[in-house]
Motif scaffolding. Structure first.
Motif, PDB file in Angstrom:
ATOM      1  N   GLU A  63       0.195   9.471  -1.129  1.00 15.22           N
ATOM      2  CA  GLU A  63      -0.992   8.977  -0.562  1.00 15.22           C
ATOM      3  C   GLU A  63      -1.542   7.577  -1.354  1.00 15.22           C
ATOM      4  O   GLU A  63      -2.009   6.733  -0.849  1.00 15.22           O
ATOM      5  CB  GLU A  63      -1.949  10.195  -0.418  1.00 15.22           C
ATOM      6  CG  GLU A  63      -1.728  11.071   0.655  1.00 15.22           C
ATOM      7  CD  GLU A  63      -2.650  12.148   0.604  1.00 15.22           C
ATOM      8  OE1 GLU A  63      -3.339  12.375  -0.534  1.00 15.22           O
ATOM      9  OE2 GLU A  63      -2.714  13.017   1.404  1.00 15.22           O
ATOM     10  N   GLN A  67      -1.769   3.957  -0.005  1.00 14.43           N
ATOM     11  CA  GLN A  67      -3.207   3.242   0.040  1.00 14.43           C
ATOM     12  C   GLN A  67      -3.254   1.993  -0.703  1.00 14.43           C
ATOM     13  O   GLN A  67      -3.886   0.789  -0.379  1.00 14.43           O
ATOM     14  CB  GLN A  67      -4.353   4.144  -0.597  1.00 14.43           C
ATOM     15  CG  GLN A  67      -5.622   3.661  -0.459  1.00 14.43           C
ATOM     16  CD  GLN A  67      -6.074   3.445   1.056  1.00 14.43           C
ATOM     17  OE1 GLN A  67      -6.363   4.517   1.695  1.00 14.43           O
ATOM     18  NE2 GLN A  67      -6.444   2.422   1.499  1.00 14.43           N
ATOM     19  N   ASP A  71      -4.138  -1.424   0.779  1.00 19.03           N
ATOM     20  CA  ASP A  71      -5.104  -2.508   0.197  1.00 19.03           C
ATOM     21  C   ASP A  71      -4.521  -3.812  -0.131  1.00 19.03           C
ATOM     22  O   ASP A  71      -4.925  -4.785  -0.069  1.00 19.03           O
ATOM     23  CB  ASP A  71      -5.435  -1.995  -1.257  1.00 19.03           C
ATOM     24  CG  ASP A  71      -6.424  -0.570  -1.175  1.00 19.03           C
ATOM     25  OD1 ASP A  71      -6.799  -0.334  -0.129  1.00 19.03           O
ATOM     26  OD2 ASP A  71      -6.371   0.052  -2.235  1.00 19.03           O
ATOM     27  N   ARG A  77      -9.762   0.774   4.007  1.00 16.19           N
ATOM     28  CA  ARG A  77      -9.592   1.938   3.378  1.00 16.19           C
ATOM     29  C   ARG A  77      -9.394   3.038   4.477  1.00 16.19           C
ATOM     30  O   ARG A  77     -10.262   3.076   5.166  1.00 16.19           O
ATOM     31  CB  ARG A  77     -10.453   2.365   2.308  1.00 16.19           C
ATOM     32  CG  ARG A  77     -10.073   3.008   1.365  1.00 16.19           C
ATOM     33  CD  ARG A  77     -10.791   3.009  -0.018  1.00 16.19           C
ATOM     34  NE  ARG A  77     -10.092   3.804  -1.023  1.00 16.19           N
ATOM     35  CZ  ARG A  77      -9.267   3.416  -1.637  1.00 16.19           C
ATOM     36  NH1 ARG A  77      -8.789   2.037  -1.726  1.00 16.19           N
ATOM     37  NH2 ARG A  77      -8.807   4.182  -2.746  1.00 16.19           N
TER      38      ARG A  77
END
Length: 93
Positions: A63, A67, A71, A77
């Motif tokens: 995860e 992410q 980003d 997000r």
């Protein structure tokens, strides 16, 4: 554009304001350390290269990597759903 001292100074100030993103490998190593307890992702040829990892540690690391990719791509997000603490750490039961 002219290369005047003022232009160079403005350019230098602008480059200092921009954060240089860490390299992909550094980001992966940070994630592996934070979520899975690995000191490094370098192969050292030996037992130190192996360790048991809980499935929730792998999930958390994946995860975090996902992410980090979002980003880096400038995407918004995406919040991961929270899991109950007992599922994340079965020894706490």
């Amino acid at each position: 554009m002219t290369d005047t001292p003022e232009a160079r100074s403005a350019s230098e100030e602008h480059s200092e304001e921009q954060a240089i993103p860490p390299s992909r490998d550094a980001a992966l190593e940070r994630i592996a350390n934070r979520h899975m307890g690995f000191d490094t992702l370098r192969t050292r040829i030996g037992p130190i290269d192996f360790r048991e990892v809980a499935v929730w540690e792998v999930k958390d690391a994946l995860e975090a990597a996902y992410q980090a990719g979002l980003d880096a791509a400038g995407s918004t997000r995406v919040a991961a759903p929270k899991q109950p603490e007992s599922r994340r750490n079965p020894s706490a039961q």
